[in-house]
Scaffold this motif. Structure first.
Motif, mmCIF file in Angstrom:
data_model
loop_
_atom_site.group_PDB
_atom_site.id
_atom_site.type_symbol
_atom_site.label_atom_id
_atom_site.label_comp_id
_atom_site.label_asym_id
_atom_site.label_seq_id
_atom_site.Cartn_x
_atom_site.Cartn_y
_atom_site.Cartn_z
ATOM 1 N N TRP A 39 -6.620 0.594 10.409
ATOM 2 C CA TRP A 39 -5.989 0.630 9.079
ATOM 3 C C TRP A 39 -4.629 -0.068 9.065
ATOM 4 O O TRP A 39 -4.373 -0.919 8.216
ATOM 5 N N HIS A 40 -3.765 0.291 9.990
ATOM 6 C CA HIS A 40 -2.414 -0.289 9.978
ATOM 7 C C HIS A 40 -2.465 -1.811 10.163
ATOM 8 O O HIS A 40 -1.688 -2.535 9.530
ATOM 9 N N ASP A 41 -3.373 -2.270 11.010
ATOM 10 C CA ASP A 41 -3.507 -3.721 11.212
ATOM 11 C C ASP A 41 -3.952 -4.414 9.922
ATOM 12 O O ASP A 41 -3.503 -5.527 9.621
ATOM 13 N N ALA A 42 -4.813 -3.752 9.160
ATOM 14 C CA ALA A 42 -5.264 -4.318 7.885
ATOM 15 C C ALA A 42 -4.105 -4.396 6.890
ATOM 16 O O ALA A 42 -3.964 -5.391 6.160
ATOM 17 N N VAL A 43 -3.263 -3.348 6.851
ATOM 18 C CA VAL A 43 -2.096 -3.364 5.976
ATOM 19 C C VAL A 43 -1.171 -4.514 6.356
ATOM 20 O O VAL A 43 -0.707 -5.280 5.495
ATOM 21 N N GLY A 82 0.435 -12.539 2.146
ATOM 22 C CA GLY A 82 1.007 -12.602 0.803
ATOM 23 C C GLY A 82 0.316 -11.749 -0.233
ATOM 24 O O GLY A 82 0.377 -12.061 -1.427
ATOM 25 N N TYR A 83 -0.338 -10.655 0.205
ATOM 26 C CA TYR A 83 -1.026 -9.760 -0.725
ATOM 27 C C TYR A 83 -0.409 -8.360 -0.629
ATOM 28 O O TYR A 83 -0.955 -7.463 0.036
ATOM 29 N N PRO A 84 0.736 -8.113 -1.251
ATOM 30 C CA PRO A 84 1.395 -6.807 -1.142
ATOM 31 C C PRO A 84 0.694 -5.728 -1.951
ATOM 32 O O PRO A 84 -0.122 -6.018 -2.830
ATOM 33 N N GLY A 85 1.027 -4.488 -1.636
ATOM 34 C CA GLY A 85 0.487 -3.361 -2.385
ATOM 35 C C GLY A 85 0.096 -2.176 -1.526
ATOM 36 O O GLY A 85 -0.001 -1.049 -2.005
ATOM 37 N N LEU A 86 -0.128 -2.418 -0.218
ATOM 38 C CA LEU A 86 -0.525 -1.338 0.687
ATOM 39 C C LEU A 86 0.614 -0.884 1.595
ATOM 40 O O LEU A 86 0.413 -0.028 2.447
ATOM 41 N N ARG A 135 -7.885 -3.523 -4.548
ATOM 42 C CA ARG A 135 -7.313 -4.257 -5.684
ATOM 43 C C ARG A 135 -5.796 -4.133 -5.598
ATOM 44 O O ARG A 135 -5.242 -3.054 -5.808
ATOM 45 N N LEU A 136 -5.153 -5.221 -5.269
ATOM 46 C CA LEU A 136 -3.699 -5.241 -5.097
ATOM 47 C C LEU A 136 -3.093 -5.912 -6.320
ATOM 48 O O LEU A 136 -3.210 -7.128 -6.503
ATOM 49 N N PRO A 137 -2.453 -5.122 -7.181
ATOM 50 C CA PRO A 137 -2.096 -5.607 -8.522
ATOM 51 C C PRO A 137 -0.961 -6.625 -8.532
ATOM 52 O O PRO A 137 -0.066 -6.606 -7.693
ATOM 53 N N LYS A 138 -1.062 -7.510 -9.524
ATOM 54 C CA LYS A 138 0.004 -8.467 -9.852
ATOM 55 C C LYS A 138 0.565 -8.084 -11.222
ATOM 56 O O LYS A 138 -0.200 -7.693 -12.103
#
Length: 357
Positions: free
Chosen positions: A94-98, A105-109, A199-202
């Motif tokens: 999990w942490h590696d995926a975050v 460049g995909y923030p949110g987690l 789904r990482l929102p913009k």
């Protein structure tokens, strides 16, 4: 498909409890899973799904076939004006995926950094920390029905997310529809997750508000922190509070934070003015289980080789090592003693987070 007999499980659970699996299958692809379900010996046997082993307490050897989920893969599935959709294999740490999402460049987690376990377990537990739950960033998942071999997908509504809860923690109902899948709440023991999409929102917005995060922001003098800064802060906070399972065996937070009504909370505050509590959106009040345990004097105490962590009473730890490791029985004896103490003093029943096997 790799099949191991009499496989040691001590390296496969973060508490470091010594136990064995009669049969362990390393599932590294969907095809491996389907091969298990087509095998005349493995197919009819009961199954136990094992990810990172960070949320289980083994009380003995495991007789069901252990499906050790090791499906890898991280990718951007889709980018829209409103979100990034990212997919991860169930066997990814999990942490590696975050960390991967932030690096790409995909923030949110970022608020969920350093939570132990694998991606496949995240929807089961609806993991959460520092104001964000998995359901807040969830798009969908893929799974396989262990009874039929049928693949299916679920969206957030179908997962039935609750506080540290989902359909994967409830037994199936008897009623079935034409698809052959259980109807309503309940996929525990029936389905295994293979891939999860987020789904990482913009535009990205920081989730702050927790005291520890606000303190870090004040110390850094940063009014508008980046996702990377929040990630680093949370990693530092968690490392300061929680033991590294590689050094001290543990399963993270052992008890769920209980929720009570405002009236119940007011009654407790009248007796215990310092109790740590948080208002919830639904009007209920969440109490800090660690505070309740600490108030009962358990921090640093032990029963056998099972102990309460000195820095955080919510964490139970393994005070043994190697062949002299703690047993699952010792862990559960300690847990039950803590539950009794908290109930006798506060009238609140603490519920364990880990699955007891």
């Amino acid at each position: 498909m790799v099949v191991e007999k009499n496989a040691p499980l001590q390296p496969c659970n973060t508490f470091g409890i010594a136990a064995r699996a009669q049969t362990l299958v390393r599932v590294r692809s969907v095809d491996d899973l389907l091969a298990v379900l087509a095998d005349p010996e493995l197919a009819p046997a009961p199954k136990f799904v094992l990810g990172g082993g960070s949320n289980i307490i083994l009380t003995g050897d495991v007789k069901p076939v252990v499906l050790k989920m090791e499906i890898k893969g991280l990718r951007l599935v889709e980018e829209t004006p409103k979100a990034w959709i990212v997919e991860a294999g169930a066997g990814e740490v999990w942490h590696d995926a975050v960390a991967w999402t932030l690096a790409h460049g995909y923030p949110g987690l970022e608020n969920l950094a350093l939570i132990p376990g694998t991606v496949g377990a995240s929807p089961v537990q609806n993991i959460g920390a520092y104001g964000v739950e998995l359901q807040d960033r969830f798009e969908s998942l893929d799974a396989i029905d262990l009874a039929t071999g049928q693949s299916f997908s679920l969206d957030a509504a179908q997962c039935g997310f609750g506080y540290r809860d989902s359909v994967f923690k409830h037994a199936p109902s008897e009623a079935q529809d034409g698809s052959g899948l259980p109807r309503g709440m309940g996929l525990a023991g029936r389905a295994v997750i293979t891939h999860v999409r987020f789904r990482l929102p913009k535009p990205w917005k920081p989730v702050l508000g927790y005291l520890d995060l606000e303190r870090r922001r004040a110390e850094a003098g940063v009014e508008h922190p980046s996702a990377e800064q929040i990630f680093d802060w949370i990693c530092d906070i968690r490392r300061a509070k929680l033991p590294d399972p590689a050094v001290v065996g543990n399963a993270g937070s052992f008890f769920k934070n209980p929720t009570v009504s405002p009236d119940q909370c007011a009654d407790i505050i009248a007796r215990e003015p310092k109790i740590v509590h948080y208002p919830m959106p639904d009007g209920s009040i969440k109490l800090a289980a660690g505070w309740l345990i600490d108030a009962c004097g358990w921090k640093g105490k032990s029963i056998g080789k099972a102990g309460v962590y000195e820095k955080q009473a919510l964490v139970l730890v393994n005070r043994g090592r190697g062949a002299e490791s703690v047993t699952g029985g010792e862990v559960m004896t300690l847990a039950k003693a803590i539950q009794t103490s908290v109930y006798e003093r506060f009238g609140i029943r603490l519920e364990p987070e880990p699955v007891v096997v």
